[in-house]
Motif scaffolding. Structure first.
Motif, short mmCIF file in Angstrom:
data_model
loop_
_atom_site.label_atom_id
_atom_site.label_comp_id
_atom_site.label_asym_id
_atom_site.label_seq_id
_atom_site.Cartn_x
_atom_site.Cartn_y
_atom_site.Cartn_z
N GLY A 32 -18.75 8.59 -27.43
CA GLY A 32 -18.21 9.71 -28.19
C GLY A 32 -19.27 10.42 -28.99
N SER A 33 -20.21 9.64 -29.53
CA SER A 33 -21.29 10.23 -30.33
C SER A 33 -22.35 10.89 -29.45
N LEU A 34 -22.66 10.26 -28.31
CA LEU A 34 -23.72 10.79 -27.44
C LEU A 34 -23.29 12.03 -26.68
N PHE A 35 -22.05 12.01 -26.14
CA PHE A 35 -21.61 13.08 -25.26
C PHE A 35 -20.60 14.04 -25.88
N GLY A 36 -20.08 13.66 -27.04
CA GLY A 36 -19.01 14.45 -27.65
C GLY A 36 -19.35 15.91 -27.85
N GLY A 37 -20.58 16.19 -28.23
CA GLY A 37 -20.96 17.58 -28.49
C GLY A 37 -21.43 18.33 -27.25
N ALA A 38 -21.63 17.62 -26.14
CA ALA A 38 -22.17 18.25 -24.94
C ALA A 38 -21.12 18.53 -23.88
N ILE A 39 -19.92 17.94 -24.00
CA ILE A 39 -18.89 18.08 -22.98
C ILE A 39 -17.74 18.92 -23.52
N ASN A 40 -17.41 19.97 -22.79
CA ASN A 40 -16.29 20.82 -23.17
C ASN A 40 -15.01 20.29 -22.53
N VAL A 41 -14.00 20.10 -23.34
CA VAL A 41 -12.73 19.56 -22.86
C VAL A 41 -11.72 20.69 -22.74
N THR A 42 -10.89 20.64 -21.69
CA THR A 42 -9.88 21.66 -21.46
C THR A 42 -8.99 21.84 -22.68
N GLY A 43 -8.77 23.09 -23.07
CA GLY A 43 -7.89 23.37 -24.20
C GLY A 43 -8.58 23.28 -25.54
N GLY A 44 -9.88 23.00 -25.55
CA GLY A 44 -10.61 22.94 -26.80
C GLY A 44 -10.40 21.67 -27.59
N ALA A 45 -9.77 20.66 -26.99
CA ALA A 45 -9.55 19.40 -27.69
C ALA A 45 -10.88 18.65 -27.83
N GLY A 46 -10.91 17.71 -28.76
CA GLY A 46 -12.12 16.92 -28.95
C GLY A 46 -12.34 15.96 -27.79
N TYR A 47 -13.60 15.54 -27.64
CA TYR A 47 -13.94 14.65 -26.52
C TYR A 47 -13.23 13.32 -26.62
N PHE A 48 -12.97 12.85 -27.85
CA PHE A 48 -12.26 11.58 -28.01
C PHE A 48 -10.88 11.63 -27.37
N GLU A 49 -10.23 12.79 -27.39
CA GLU A 49 -8.91 12.93 -26.77
C GLU A 49 -8.99 12.70 -25.27
N PHE A 50 -10.11 13.09 -24.67
CA PHE A 50 -10.32 12.88 -23.24
C PHE A 50 -10.83 11.47 -22.96
N LEU A 51 -11.76 10.99 -23.79
CA LEU A 51 -12.46 9.74 -23.54
C LEU A 51 -11.57 8.51 -23.71
N ILE A 52 -10.80 8.46 -24.78
CA ILE A 52 -10.13 7.21 -25.14
C ILE A 52 -9.12 6.75 -24.10
N PRO A 53 -8.26 7.61 -23.53
CA PRO A 53 -7.39 7.11 -22.46
C PRO A 53 -8.18 6.56 -21.26
#
Length: 280
Positions: free
Chosen positions: A61-82
């Motif tokens: 989350g810390s390494l890639f969170g700022g570099a990956i754009n998630v659909t709908g503008g949600a944070g990367y954690f919303e995509f990563l954690i599931p």
């Protein structure tokens, strides 16, 4: 008279079956308890296994969170954690394989086979203990996700279905691990599995959208059983995923059921048969 004899034989057979089932359950519980006692003897290892996925979430989350754009503008954690929920179902598989292999190498399995106990109790006991371990680890990761700002946006019933699919994947993978442990020549062979776990995990939709990969690699990632469960979990939790138009993406929940069932159908009987054929 003949009818009476047939009835008596049927009752005896039914009673014998019920008694055998009761003893089998008792054997499974005894061997599950054996694993729990091992936990008490090495609590640090067990706790580290529960905490390790949380560390991975924080790191990625810390390494890639700022570099990956998630659909709908949600944070990367919303995509990563599931996705990490699904990945956690793979973590610890090598521990299962190692435990089975070490028991066989030390002659513990042979001693069990010489006892008047159910032939499937050893593998079922191991599977039961590891499922309990997985449930605790998943609950810890869910709690950590909530603390990090992740939430599910669907109903509680959908969240329970998602958890059920995650545990179904874990159950199926345990049988793969048990079979490999019984088939392994020795503890040294487990190193190969440890090397393979990470590539299988990375070649999935856990961390990134498969559409960002080369076409052939993305197709392999989409059909990965881990991806099917990760995508299904995102859909049920109503977390952001990707807008893929392939059959695997559009039918992720169905695929998240089919893959584990196929693995269980293949590896459960193989594991029991392999155990029965072990040579002293």
């Amino acid at each position: 008279m003949t009818t009476s004899l047939h009835s008596s034989e049927s009752v005896t057979r039914t009673s014998s079956t019920a008694e055998s089932f009761r003893f089998a359950i008792s054997d499974v519980w005894t061997l599950t308890g054996r694993e729990f006692k091992h936990w008490r003897g090495q609590p640090g290892t067990i706790i580290l296994g529960w905490v390790f996925p949380v560390m991975i979430v924080l790191m990625f989350g810390s390494l890639f969170g700022g570099a990956i754009n998630v659909t709908g503008g949600a944070g990367y954690f919303e995509f990563l954690i599931p996705g990490m929920f699904a990945m956690t179902m793979v973590f610890g598989l090598e521990t299962t394989v190692m435990a089975i292999t070490v028991d066989a190498a030390k002659g513990v399995t042979d001693r069990f086979r010489s006892m008047p106990m159910s032939s499937s109790a050893v593998v079922l006991g191991r599977c039961t203990a590891d499922m309990v371990n997985s449930i605790v680890g998943l609950m810890i990761l869910i709690g950590s996700g909530l603390l990090l700002g992740w939430h599910w946006h669907g109903g509680f019933d959908k969240a329970l279905i998602a958890v059920g699919l995650l545990l179904l994947l874990r159950f199926s993978l345990l049988w793969v691990g048990i079979y490999i442990g019984l088939a392994a020549k020795g503890p040294e062979s487990v190193v190969a599995l440890q090397i393979l776990v990470w590539p299988i995990g990375f070649l999935s939709s856990v961390y990134v959208d498969p559409s960002s990969m080369p076409t052939w690699l993305g197709a392999m990632a989409e059909w990965n059983p881990l991806s099917a469960t990760a995508t299904a979990a995102r859909e049920l939790f109503m977390n952001p995923g990707w807008q893929g138009d392939t059959w695997a993406t559009q039918n992720s929940i169905l695929l998240a059921i089919i893959w584990p069932i196929l693995l269980v159908v293949v590896f459960l009987p193989l594991s029991v048969r392999r155990y029965r054929r072990l040579r002293s």
